[in-house]
Write an enzyme that holds these catalytic residues in place. Structure first.
Site, PDB file in Angstrom:
ATOM      1  N   ASN A 156       0.850  -1.188   0.000  1.00 48.17           N
ATOM      2  CA  ASN A 156       0.000   0.000   0.000  1.00 48.17           C
ATOM      3  C   ASN A 156       0.887   1.240   0.000  1.00 48.17           C
ATOM      4  O   ASN A 156       2.047   1.197   0.434  1.00 48.17           O
ATOM      5  CB  ASN A 156      -0.878   0.000   1.255  1.00 48.17           C
ATOM      6  CG  ASN A 156      -1.722   1.254   1.367  1.00 48.17           C
ATOM      7  OD1 ASN A 156      -2.547   1.535   0.508  1.00 48.17           O
ATOM      8  ND2 ASN A 156      -1.497   2.037   2.420  1.00 48.17           N
TER       9      ASN A 156
ATOM     10  N   ASP B 194      -4.943  20.661  10.292  1.00 46.95           N
ATOM     11  CA  ASP B 194      -5.335  19.780   9.202  1.00 46.95           C
ATOM     12  C   ASP B 194      -5.974  20.587   8.080  1.00 46.95           C
ATOM     13  O   ASP B 194      -5.855  21.810   8.028  1.00 46.95           O
ATOM     14  CB  ASP B 194      -6.251  18.662   9.706  1.00 46.95           C
ATOM     15  CG  ASP B 194      -6.021  17.364   8.950  1.00 46.95           C
ATOM     16  OD1 ASP B 194      -6.112  17.372   7.715  1.00 46.95           O
ATOM     17  OD2 ASP B 194      -5.749  16.329   9.591  1.00 46.95           O
TER      18      ASP B 194
END
Length: 413
Positions: A128, A238
């Site tokens: 991944n 964020d």
């Protein structure tokens, strides 16, 4: 990455910062917030670094070699079948994170963070790739934010159940196609194949000593393991520009390090334009495919004003009066973090906020064209999220009423 930077430099889209900077004084972050152009720092903490690599759709289209007008449609047609060529082992040295100009971005951040590191992980034959923010703990360890339910998180849990650590390698300074592929929801284990497809069909990789494959032309590679240790991570800014809270997160211990002799470090400004592009643009093809199942879709844009994640503008060609609302529902199903969706006609440019607002102003009747959906899953990044994890979604059908187009269409010469 270097070839792409030089390509952008020839187009006048690179700003060279030659005065020395510190990775700790937040000046680099402030400079990145003030421009969409690539910032190339020639001396930040004694090293070279780049920010805003793909900070707008034009830069992304140049990086991927796709015309900007056809970007989403082309990406929606991806087959994830690129060729991966293994060039052998990658020689590693002892890790030393102090050599890398890892930046501090905002005053309340917990410390210095890797923000553009692509984490390649491998478990049970599946590899991944995804980006995780990582707080530097010392010269060999970081705390990584692994979002619950995402692939790296799941692989890590599987490794721990087997009494093992998850082997990983963090890549910094790869071609933007690799970064984009790692941010895209692709079939399991297809990130490298997708990157190869975006690069023209082939990608060359090297194998770390822990078995993880990484792009061969990376500027920096750190190999290691995610074990059972956890520590506090955060606060950290964020995508919404607000602070994410402190959480207990896994620790990555690096056991090896590779750098080009004159490496270029890549850093992404949290909540900045590059962050928004990499958060939003990978979802646009997924939404495009979903909407194509219910009506004729022309384009999908996740807007910067919507943090590149929470707001979508969808351009369609209507054939029935209900197509706008069907498009809204398809979009919400495809990207569950979406909060507000606006659907527009072909004559409205979905990348132009002025044009979109015009469509809302002149083509929306509130009692007929606005959908309000309560008690549904939203984004954990949205400050409006309720305590039970639900939110309210709103869809706006800003298309002309079929059969009455002449009453809505703008005059032209």
């Amino acid at each position: 990455m270097r070839k792409f930077i030089e390509k952008m430099r020839k187009k006048g889209l690179v700003v060279d910062v030659k005065e020395p900077c510190s990775p700790d004084d937040m000046k680099a972050a402030q400079m990145a917030a003030a421009t969409d152009k690539i910032l190339f720092f020639h001396n930040i903490g004694g090293a070279r670094a780049v920010m805003n690599l793909t900070a707008d759709r034009h830069a992304l289209s140049l990086a991927l070699g796709i015309d900007e007008k056809n970007l989403v449609k082309k990406l929606a047609d991806a087959t994830f079948d690129g060729k991966i060529v293994n060039d052998g082992k990658l020689a590693m040295k002892k890790p030393d994170l102090s050599r890398i100009p890892v930046m501090h971005f905002f005053p309340k951040d917990a410390g210095n963070y890797f923000t553009a590191g692509v984490v390649f992980s491998k478990w049970d034959g599946v590899e991944n790739a995804s980006i995780h923010r990582m707080l530097v703990l010392d010269d060999t360890r970081v705390a990584a934010r692994l979002v619950e339910g995402r692939h790296t998180y799941v692989m890590h849990k599987k490794a721990l159940v087997c009494g093992e650590r998850l082997p990983v390698a963090m890549v910094i300074g790869a071609h933007p196609a690799v970064t984009f592929a790692s941010c895209t929801r692709v079939p399991t284990g297809k990130e490298l194949a997708y990157a190869a497809e975006l690069l023209g069909g082939t990608i060359h990789v090297k194998e770390c000593s822990n078995g993880v494959l990484v792009p061969a032309d990376a500027e920096i590679v750190l190999e290691g393991y995610i074990g059972p240790d956890v520590t506090d991570e955060g606060p950290f800014v964020d995508i919404t520009g607000t602070y994410d809270p402190v959480r207990r997160q896994p620790v990555i211990e690096f056991t090896g390090m590779y750098t080009k002799p004159d490496f270029i470090y890549h850093s992404i400004l949290p909540g900045g334009d590059e962050h928004k592009v990499l958060m939003g643009c990978p979802y646009e093809p997924k939404i495009y495919r979903a909407v194509a199942g219910v009506t004729e879709v022309k384009n999908v844009v996740l807007t910067k004003g919507g943090c590149g994640y929470l707001h979508a503008v969808i351009q369609i060609k209507k054939s029935t009066q209900g197509d706008g609302k069907n498009a809204i529902m398809a979009a919400f199903a495809a990207h569950t973090s979406l909060k507000h969706v606006v659907v527009v006609d072909e004559d409205i440019d979905p990348t132009d906020p002025y044009d979109v607002e015009y469509a809302i102003a002149t083509r929306v009747s509130g009692d007929r064209d606005i959908m309000v959906i309560t008690g549904v899953r939203g984004s954990s990044l949205d400050p409006c999220q309720k305590e039970d994890g639900t939110n309210v979604k709103i869809g706006v059908d800003a298309t002309m009423v079929l059969g009455h187009e002449d009453e809505f269409r703008r005059a032209t010469w």
